[in-house]
Design a protein around this motif. Structure first.
Motif, PDB file in Angstrom:
ATOM      1  N   PHE A  19      65.511   6.798  36.725  1.00 40.46           N
ATOM      2  CA  PHE A  19      64.160   7.366  36.829  1.00 40.46           C
ATOM      3  C   PHE A  19      63.573   7.090  38.211  1.00 40.46           C
ATOM      4  CE2 PHE A  19      64.491   6.917  32.185  1.00 40.46           C
ATOM      5  CZ  PHE A  19      64.201   8.228  31.832  1.00 40.46           C
ATOM      6  N   HIS A  20      63.814   5.885  38.724  1.00 44.56           N
ATOM      7  CA  HIS A  20      63.246   5.533  40.022  1.00 44.56           C
ATOM      8  C   HIS A  20      63.934   6.280  41.162  1.00 44.56           C
ATOM      9  CE1 HIS A  20      61.303   1.584  38.416  1.00 44.56           C
ATOM     10  NE2 HIS A  20      60.770   2.676  37.910  1.00 44.56           N
ATOM     11  N   VAL A  21      65.204   6.626  40.995  1.00 40.41           N
ATOM     12  CA  VAL A  21      65.880   7.452  41.992  1.00 40.41           C
ATOM     13  C   VAL A  21      65.145   8.789  42.112  1.00 40.41           C
ATOM     14  CG1 VAL A  21      67.978   8.827  42.397  1.00 40.41           C
ATOM     15  CG2 VAL A  21      68.160   6.378  41.891  1.00 40.41           C
ATOM     16  N   ILE A  22      64.732   9.342  40.980  1.00 37.75           N
ATOM     17  CA  ILE A  22      63.984  10.609  40.986  1.00 37.75           C
ATOM     18  C   ILE A  22      62.573  10.388  41.543  1.00 37.75           C
ATOM     19  CG2 ILE A  22      62.993  12.409  39.490  1.00 37.75           C
ATOM     20  CD1 ILE A  22      65.476  11.815  37.591  1.00 37.75           C
ATOM     21  N   ARG A  23      61.932   9.326  41.070  1.00 38.71           N
ATOM     22  CA  ARG A  23      60.553   9.012  41.470  1.00 38.71           C
ATOM     23  C   ARG A  23      60.422   8.867  42.992  1.00 38.71           C
ATOM     24  NH1 ARG A  23      56.706   7.521  43.521  1.00 38.71           N
ATOM     25  NH2 ARG A  23      54.908   6.285  42.858  1.00 38.71           N
ATOM     26  N   PHE A  24      61.432   8.261  43.622  1.00 43.84           N
ATOM     27  CA  PHE A  24      61.341   7.978  45.060  1.00 43.84           C
ATOM     28  C   PHE A  24      62.263   8.854  45.898  1.00 43.84           C
ATOM     29  CE2 PHE A  24      60.085   3.848  43.086  1.00 43.84           C
ATOM     30  CZ  PHE A  24      58.779   3.810  43.568  1.00 43.84           C
ATOM     31  N   PHE A  25      62.797   9.916  45.310  1.00 42.39           N
ATOM     32  CA  PHE A  25      63.793  10.706  46.031  1.00 42.39           C
ATOM     33  C   PHE A  25      63.219  11.295  47.318  1.00 42.39           C
ATOM     34  CE2 PHE A  25      66.808  14.094  46.970  1.00 42.39           C
ATOM     35  CZ  PHE A  25      67.987  13.377  46.844  1.00 42.39           C
ATOM     36  N   GLY A  26      63.978  11.157  48.414  1.00 37.73           N
ATOM     37  CA  GLY A  26      63.566  11.725  49.697  1.00 37.73           C
ATOM     38  C   GLY A  26      62.610  10.852  50.479  1.00 37.73           C
ATOM     39  N   LYS A  27      62.169   9.726  49.886  1.00 36.79           N
ATOM     40  CA  LYS A  27      61.251   8.825  50.607  1.00 36.79           C
ATOM     41  C   LYS A  27      62.068   7.822  51.428  1.00 36.79           C
ATOM     42  CE  LYS A  27      57.385   9.429  47.580  1.00 36.79           C
ATOM     43  NZ  LYS A  27      57.226  10.871  47.811  1.00 36.79           N
ATOM     44  N   THR A  28      61.557   7.495  52.604  1.00 33.07           N
ATOM     45  CA  THR A  28      62.241   6.486  53.411  1.00 33.07           C
ATOM     46  C   THR A  28      62.041   5.115  52.754  1.00 33.07           C
ATOM     47  OG1 THR A  28      60.311   5.983  54.755  1.00 33.07           O
ATOM     48  CG2 THR A  28      61.755   7.774  55.540  1.00 33.07           C
ATOM     49  N   LEU A  29      62.900   4.169  53.130  1.00 32.97           N
ATOM     50  CA  LEU A  29      62.792   2.829  52.547  1.00 32.97           C
ATOM     51  C   LEU A  29      61.429   2.202  52.834  1.00 32.97           C
ATOM     52  CD1 LEU A  29      66.331   1.355  53.232  1.00 32.97           C
ATOM     53  CD2 LEU A  29      65.358   1.980  51.019  1.00 32.97           C
ATOM     54  N   ASP A  30      60.885   2.429  54.035  1.00 32.97           N
ATOM     55  CA  ASP A  30      59.569   1.877  54.377  1.00 32.97           C
ATOM     56  C   ASP A  30      58.508   2.379  53.402  1.00 32.97           C
ATOM     57  OD1 ASP A  30      60.642   0.557  56.475  1.00 32.97           O
ATOM     58  OD2 ASP A  30      59.820   1.862  58.045  1.00 32.97           O
ATOM     59  N   VAL A  31      58.579   3.660  53.100  1.00 33.81           N
ATOM     60  CA  VAL A  31      57.593   4.256  52.185  1.00 33.81           C
ATOM     61  C   VAL A  31      57.770   3.685  50.776  1.00 33.81           C
ATOM     62  CG1 VAL A  31      56.909   6.439  51.077  1.00 33.81           C
ATOM     63  CG2 VAL A  31      57.275   6.350  53.556  1.00 33.81           C
ATOM     64  N   VAL A  32      59.018   3.540  50.339  1.00 34.23           N
ATOM     65  CA  VAL A  32      59.271   2.978  49.003  1.00 34.23           C
ATOM     66  C   VAL A  32      58.720   1.552  48.931  1.00 34.23           C
ATOM     67  CG1 VAL A  32      61.038   2.276  47.336  1.00 34.23           C
ATOM     68  CG2 VAL A  32      61.324   4.403  48.630  1.00 34.23           C
ATOM     69  N   LEU A  33      59.048   0.746  49.932  1.00 32.54           N
ATOM     70  CA  LEU A  33      58.655  -0.669  49.913  1.00 32.54           C
ATOM     71  C   LEU A  33      57.135  -0.842  49.986  1.00 32.54           C
ATOM     72  CD1 LEU A  33      61.480  -2.088  52.232  1.00 32.54           C
ATOM     73  CD2 LEU A  33      61.269  -2.398  49.751  1.00 32.54           C
ATOM     74  N   ALA A  34      56.427   0.157  50.534  1.00 34.55           N
ATOM     75  CA  ALA A  34      54.970   0.074  50.649  1.00 34.55           C
ATOM     76  C   ALA A  34      54.259   0.717  49.457  1.00 34.55           C
ATOM     77  CB  ALA A  34      54.518   0.750  51.948  1.00 34.55           C
ATOM     78  N   ASP A  35      55.015   1.300  48.535  1.00 33.26           N
ATOM     79  CA  ASP A  35      54.430   2.032  47.409  1.00 33.26           C
ATOM     80  C   ASP A  35      53.850   1.059  46.370  1.00 33.26           C
ATOM     81  OD1 ASP A  35      54.888   5.027  45.997  1.00 33.26           O
ATOM     82  OD2 ASP A  35      54.763   3.343  44.588  1.00 33.26           O
ATOM     83  N   VAL A  36      52.652   1.327  45.871  1.00 34.39           N
ATOM     84  CA  VAL A  36      52.017   0.412  44.910  1.00 34.39           C
ATOM     85  C   VAL A  36      52.770   0.376  43.577  1.00 34.39           C
ATOM     86  CG1 VAL A  36      49.680   0.327  45.850  1.00 34.39           C
ATOM     87  CG2 VAL A  36      50.305   2.178  44.288  1.00 34.39           C
TER      88      VAL A  36
END
Ligand SMILES: [Zn+2]
Length: 161
Positions: free
Chosen positions: A110-127
């Motif tokens: 589910f998280h692969v879909i939720r964060f697909f296409g986002k850079t690692l920086d964006v993922v790590l900063a996501d609330v």
């Protein structure tokens, strides 16, 4: 496949567990079906894949880790294709294990879909991501026998033998 570390085996060793002698065969069979990281946008083929994986090797990730399968008494899930996904090194740690190889992400797909296409920086900063990290499963040695039994029952239903 230069200098990759086998994180799963390292954590399993802390629990006195080893990979099955059949693991390399299961891993090869999985990679034949899913060669690329499922969280990466780039899905190279042929020679481009060979070159990409030389610099960014992929891992075959256990959704329920080897050591957890062993400790709860379901070692067969180590080799179960339903428990495997291919991830690159970065996505393995960030999405597969929510930042800690001693823990894991029960809903990695589910998280692969939720964060697909986002850079690692964006993922790590996501609330939301920060919350998922907060709520990731505790290290297995801290679980009560009841917690282990509940997970085992759930997995036996999800992955029947
Ligand atoms: Zn990736």
């Amino acid at each position: 496949v230069l200098f990759t570390k086998d994180h799963g085996a390292a954590v399993a060793a802390l629990h006195g567990l080893k990979r099955s002698p059949d693991w390399s065969r299961a891993k090869k069979a999985h990679l034949a079906k899913q060669a690329n990281c499922i969280a990466c946008v780039a899905q190279p083929k042929g020679l481009a894949r060979v070159v990409t994986h030389l610099f960014r090797p992929v891992d075959v990730h256990h959704i329920i880790p080897l050591h957890v399968c062993g400790v709860i008494g379901l070692p067969r899930l180590e080799l179960d294709a339903r428990n495997l996904v291919t991830l690159c090194g970065a996505h393995h740690l960030v999405l597969g294990h929510l930042g800690d190889y001693a823990s894991y992400n029960p809903v990695v797909k589910f998280h692969v879909i939720r964060f697909f296409g986002k850079t690692l920086d964006v993922v790590l900063a996501d609330v939301d991501y920060a919350r998922f990290v907060q709520e990731r499963p505790r290290e297995i040695s801290l679980w009560t026998p009841d917690e282990k039994a509940v997970l085992r029952a759930k997995l036996e239903e999800k992955f029947p033998a």
